[in-house]
Scaffold this motif. Structure first.
Motif, mmCIF file in Angstrom:
data_model
loop_
_atom_site.group_PDB
_atom_site.id
_atom_site.type_symbol
_atom_site.label_atom_id
_atom_site.label_comp_id
_atom_site.label_asym_id
_atom_site.label_seq_id
_atom_site.Cartn_x
_atom_site.Cartn_y
_atom_site.Cartn_z
ATOM 1 N N VAL A 161 -0.627 -8.383 8.452
ATOM 2 C CA VAL A 161 -1.080 -6.993 8.426
ATOM 3 C C VAL A 161 -0.778 -6.321 9.760
ATOM 4 C CG1 VAL A 161 -2.882 -7.348 6.700
ATOM 5 C CG2 VAL A 161 -3.453 -7.573 9.123
ATOM 6 N N ALA A 162 -0.615 -5.008 9.681
ATOM 7 C CA ALA A 162 -0.541 -4.167 10.874
ATOM 8 C C ALA A 162 -1.878 -3.451 10.965
ATOM 9 C CB ALA A 162 0.596 -3.155 10.744
ATOM 10 N N GLU A 163 -2.417 -3.407 12.163
ATOM 11 C CA GLU A 163 -3.707 -2.743 12.365
ATOM 12 C C GLU A 163 -3.582 -1.715 13.481
ATOM 13 O OE1 GLU A 163 -6.857 -6.287 11.236
ATOM 14 O OE2 GLU A 163 -6.499 -5.845 13.347
ATOM 15 N N ARG A 164 -4.370 -0.679 13.341
ATOM 16 C CA ARG A 164 -4.507 0.326 14.396
ATOM 17 C C ARG A 164 -5.993 0.606 14.529
ATOM 18 N NH1 ARG A 164 -0.917 5.303 13.676
ATOM 19 N NH2 ARG A 164 0.628 3.882 14.528
ATOM 20 N N ASP A 165 -6.511 0.425 15.722
ATOM 21 C CA ASP A 165 -7.943 0.636 15.990
ATOM 22 C C ASP A 165 -8.820 -0.137 15.006
ATOM 23 O OD1 ASP A 165 -7.274 2.387 18.085
ATOM 24 O OD2 ASP A 165 -7.164 4.093 16.703
ATOM 25 N N GLY A 166 -8.404 -1.379 14.698
ATOM 26 C CA GLY A 166 -9.179 -2.245 13.826
ATOM 27 C C GLY A 166 -9.035 -1.963 12.343
ATOM 28 N N GLU A 167 -8.202 -0.990 11.975
ATOM 29 C CA GLU A 167 -8.009 -0.631 10.566
ATOM 30 C C GLU A 167 -6.639 -1.104 10.088
ATOM 31 O OE1 GLU A 167 -7.448 3.413 7.905
ATOM 32 O OE2 GLU A 167 -8.425 3.566 9.852
ATOM 33 N N VAL A 168 -6.606 -1.740 8.907
ATOM 34 C CA VAL A 168 -5.337 -2.184 8.335
ATOM 35 C C VAL A 168 -4.547 -0.949 7.907
ATOM 36 C CG1 VAL A 168 -4.249 -3.412 6.413
ATOM 37 C CG2 VAL A 168 -6.213 -4.430 7.585
ATOM 38 N N ILE A 169 -3.310 -0.840 8.417
ATOM 39 C CA ILE A 169 -2.453 0.309 8.097
ATOM 40 C C ILE A 169 -1.161 -0.110 7.413
ATOM 41 C CG2 ILE A 169 -3.436 1.794 9.874
ATOM 42 C CD1 ILE A 169 -0.951 1.053 11.625
ATOM 43 N N GLY A 170 -0.948 -1.420 7.275
ATOM 44 C CA GLY A 170 0.259 -1.906 6.621
ATOM 45 C C GLY A 170 0.155 -3.388 6.329
ATOM 46 N N TRP A 171 1.038 -3.835 5.447
ATOM 47 C CA TRP A 171 1.020 -5.232 5.007
ATOM 48 C C TRP A 171 2.421 -5.654 4.617
ATOM 49 C CZ3 TRP A 171 0.954 -6.133 -0.683
ATOM 50 C CH2 TRP A 171 0.898 -7.491 -1.020
ATOM 51 N N VAL A 172 2.801 -6.855 5.001
ATOM 52 C CA VAL A 172 4.063 -7.463 4.591
ATOM 53 C C VAL A 172 3.779 -8.880 4.106
ATOM 54 C CG1 VAL A 172 4.690 -8.358 6.893
ATOM 55 C CG2 VAL A 172 6.492 -7.840 5.232
ATOM 56 N N CYS A 173 4.511 -9.302 3.094
ATOM 57 C CA CYS A 173 4.374 -10.644 2.543
ATOM 58 C C CYS A 173 5.766 -11.220 2.325
ATOM 59 C CB CYS A 173 3.604 -10.582 1.217
ATOM 60 S SG CYS A 173 3.347 -12.200 0.453
ATOM 61 N N VAL A 174 6.008 -12.418 2.859
ATOM 62 C CA VAL A 174 7.276 -13.131 2.659
ATOM 63 C C VAL A 174 6.978 -14.524 2.138
ATOM 64 C CG1 VAL A 174 8.558 -11.834 4.414
ATOM 65 C CG2 VAL A 174 7.384 -13.945 5.050
ATOM 66 N N GLY A 175 7.925 -15.064 1.370
ATOM 67 C CA GLY A 175 7.775 -16.409 0.841
ATOM 68 C C GLY A 175 9.082 -16.893 0.275
ATOM 69 N N PRO A 176 9.065 -18.048 -0.361
ATOM 70 C CA PRO A 176 10.285 -18.576 -0.976
ATOM 71 C C PRO A 176 10.786 -17.633 -2.069
ATOM 72 C CG PRO A 176 8.562 -20.256 -0.873
ATOM 73 C CD PRO A 176 7.925 -18.954 -0.514
ATOM 74 N N ALA A 177 12.104 -17.528 -2.192
ATOM 75 C CA ALA A 177 12.704 -16.703 -3.243
ATOM 76 C C ALA A 177 12.275 -17.235 -4.604
ATOM 77 C CB ALA A 177 14.221 -16.712 -3.119
#
Length: 179
Positions: free
Chosen positions: A57-73
């Motif tokens: 997750v990406a956070e700004r001032d303790g708030e989640v502002i984005g999310w990325v998920c990677v794994g096996p194809a």
């Protein structure tokens, strides 16, 4: 990402779908999306996910502002069942999700998440990273192309609220470049 982030990640994902897919998916489906229902599904899945899957997750001032998920194809044409293959196993990964709070698109959050997701994919030993993008989502297509992805020619459609939604598969090498 921790289990405590699930509600916030679901909010980013649902609001992201509602903004990005307007006009590309049935509006009734988008309007009916529920952060609570998404969080419930995500909570159920979170504890059972493969060890090869990374959620960041990406956070700004303790708030989640984005999310990325990677794994096996997941696609059989690039990641056939491991039992069918001799070692070494395939080294293809997939960018399973990347969402940024709609108000923050274009501020660098997506690029930071892409960099972190790509680094995690490399750490997992993936040499190639794939992703699927909804056809017509030109903002996402441009974003991924600027990040080094290109369409690989594969197309697939899936049902969303009774409508067929076409997707295009993109590919990017993660092999180190000479420099």
């Amino acid at each position: 990402m921790t289990e405590a982030d699930i509600d916030a990640v679901s909010a980013v994902r649902v609001r992201g779908w509602q903004a990005a897919y307007r006009g590309l998916m049935p509006q009734g489906y988008l309007d009916a999306m529920s952060v609570a229902a998404d969080a419930e599904r995500r909570r159920s899945w979170f504890g059972r996910r493969s060890p090869g899957v990374s959620d960041l997750v990406a956070e700004r001032d303790g708030e989640v502002i984005g999310w990325v998920c990677v794994g096996p194809a997941r696609d059989p044409d690039i990641a056939p069942g491991a039992e069918e293959l001799p070692a070494p196993r395939p080294t293809a990964g997939e960018l399973l999700a990347l969402y940024v709070a709609p108000a923050l698109i274009g501020t660098g959050v997506g690029r930071a998440l892409m960099a972190a997701g790509t680094a995690r994919a490399r750490a997992h030993g993936f040499h190639t990273l794939y992703l699927w993008v909804v056809r017509g989502n030109t903002r996402a297509e441009r974003f991924y192309e600027r990040a080094g992805f290109a369409p690989d020619g594969a197309e697939e459609a899936y049902d969303v609220g009774g409508s067929s939604v076409p997707e295009l598969r993109y590919r990017r090498s993660l092999a180190p470049t000479a420099g």
